[in-house]
Enzyme design. Structure first.
Site, PDB file in Angstrom:
ATOM      1  N   GLY A  74       0.823  -1.200   0.000  1.00 29.04           N
ATOM      2  CA  GLY A  74       0.000   0.000   0.000  1.00 29.04           C
ATOM      3  C   GLY A  74       0.859   1.252   0.000  1.00 29.04           C
ATOM      4  N   GLY A 122       0.212  -5.269   0.774  1.00 28.50           N
ATOM      5  CA  GLY A 122      -1.023  -5.140   0.016  1.00 28.50           C
ATOM      6  C   GLY A 122      -0.987  -5.855  -1.315  1.00 28.50           C
ATOM      7  N   GLU A 145       5.265  -6.405   7.530  1.00 28.07           N
ATOM      8  CA  GLU A 145       4.624  -5.327   8.283  1.00 28.07           C
ATOM      9  C   GLU A 145       5.120  -5.180   9.718  1.00 28.07           C
ATOM     10  OE1 GLU A 145       1.798  -6.549   5.004  1.00 28.07           O
ATOM     11  OE2 GLU A 145       3.094  -7.571   6.434  1.00 28.07           O
ATOM     12  N   ASP A 153      -1.637  -7.873   7.308  1.00 25.78           N
ATOM     13  CA  ASP A 153      -3.077  -7.641   7.166  1.00 25.78           C
ATOM     14  C   ASP A 153      -3.549  -8.114   5.789  1.00 25.78           C
ATOM     15  OD1 ASP A 153      -1.777  -5.524   5.809  1.00 25.78           O
ATOM     16  OD2 ASP A 153      -3.461  -4.175   6.139  1.00 25.78           O
TER      17      ASP A 153
END
Length: 359
Positions: A74, A122, A145, A153
């Protein structure tokens, strides 16, 4: 592309086209290794709706522009800036992204991801929920992350918790890179296809007739595959299972301390660089995911935790050290896993009322 291909969006950070019977979604930020913005996520969602309803579209193909990778994750800098300013980009971005991840996992037509080059964070969410996940000899897949004060996530806790043994716990806590065969071993991918053969595979996929069963698509992809299924990390399975089978970070550290081998000490060094709070949150999320019955359950839990991460000093400090100042020297708070208290953890796992993620 054929001259008759319909171009839905030929400019900008996302290219959406029809090529033959394939609906093609191409991430188009090659200088940023196709890092995904909110606008790109919204565009992907719109493309999926269009391709699902179009009877002439047999399948969807996801790919990245440029030579470096499918997607580096992301837009971390944008999230960092919003977090510092007390903004709400995290709430908006992650809600949109996680709903999109769930849609991809249930997409009714064959959904194929070309996971060539770098696939991180992402980017894993965009590709590892696909029906057919193609990696290459260039694939470098990771969920790093925890090194940003965050946790895996985009449904990463669901995926990692379903890897063999403790392989997922290892990758989730260390952020280490998987090559193509290890991605297959960890259940993040399905077939290794040499990058030089992707254009030929792409051409075959674009010629598939609408209504073709997913099993036939798999057979076509397997015809281009090398057959590799295990890489270097798979060879460490027994050691990884022994080190990471614990439910407390303190016990994982103790197991690694007690093993004098070079791999154990190297893994210990890697963990010592990560956010202690991020590791404890990640481990708990992974253990809860093992008992979950659906990707959506994990995404709801991840969303609650992500909103707390967005408010945290550790996230801003992790991004500062890795992306902004690039000094690679984050000052985590707290600095030891032993000092992460239940009171610190509680907000990451609390229901959030009106802001709850709903599918």
């Amino acid at each position: 592309m054929t001259a008759s291909a319909a171009v839905v969006d030929s400019e900008g950070d996302l290219i959406v086209r029809r090529e033959g019977s394939a609906g093609v979604i191409r991430l188009n930020r090659p200088k940023a290794i196709n890092a995904m913005t909110l606008e790109m996520s919204l565009g992907i969602e719109a493309a999926l709706r269009q391709f699902e309803s179009d009877p002439a579209i047999a399948l969807v193909l996801l790919e990245g522009a440029g030579e470096r990778g499918l997607c580096a994750g992301g837009d971390i800098r944008g999230l960092y800036d919003s977090s510092r300013a007390g903004g709400d980009l995290g709430k908006i971005f992650w809600r949109q992204e996680y709903i999109m991840n769930a849609r991809m996992a249930k997409f009714p037509k064959p959904y194929i991801a070309f996971m060539d080059g770098l696939v991180m964070g992402g980017g894993v969410g965009l590709s590892a929920h696909a029906r057919h996940r193609v990696v290459t000899e260039k694939t470098k897949l990771a969920m790093p992350e925890v090194g940003l004060g965050f946790f895996p996530d985009v449904g990463g806790t669901w995926l990692l918790s379903r890897s063999p043994g403790e392989i997922g716990t290892y990758f989730g806590l260390t952020g280490q890179i998987m090559n193509g065969p290890d991605a297959i071993h960890a259940h993040f991918a399905d077939a290794v296809v040499p990058s030089s053969r992707l254009p030929a595979l792409r051409e075959v996929l674009a010629g598939i007739r609408p209504g073709t069963a997913s099993g036939e698509v798999k057979t076509l992809i397997d015809g281009f595959a090398t057959g590799e299924t295990t890489g270097p990390v798979a060879a460490m399975q027994a050691d990884i299972d022994r080190w990471f089978s614990h439910d407390r970070m303190e016990d994982i550290f103790a197991a690694l301390h007690g093993d004098g081998s070079e791999p154990a000490q190297s893994t210990l060094k890697t963990l010592n660089e990560k956010s202690p709070r991020g590791m404890v949150v990640t481990l708990k999320l992974l253990r809860l995911a093992r008992r979950s019955s659906s990707l959506e359950q994990c995404l709801v839990r991840e969303y609650r935790a992500a909103l707390e991460v967005f408010r945290s000093d550790d996230f801003r400090e992790g991004v500062r050290a890795a992306v902004i100042d690039k000094d690679r020297n984050p000052r985590w708070s707290p600095s030891r896993v032993e000092d992460v208290t239940p009171a610190m953890l509680a907000p990451y796992f609390a229901e959030i009322g009106a802001d709850e993620l709903v599918f």
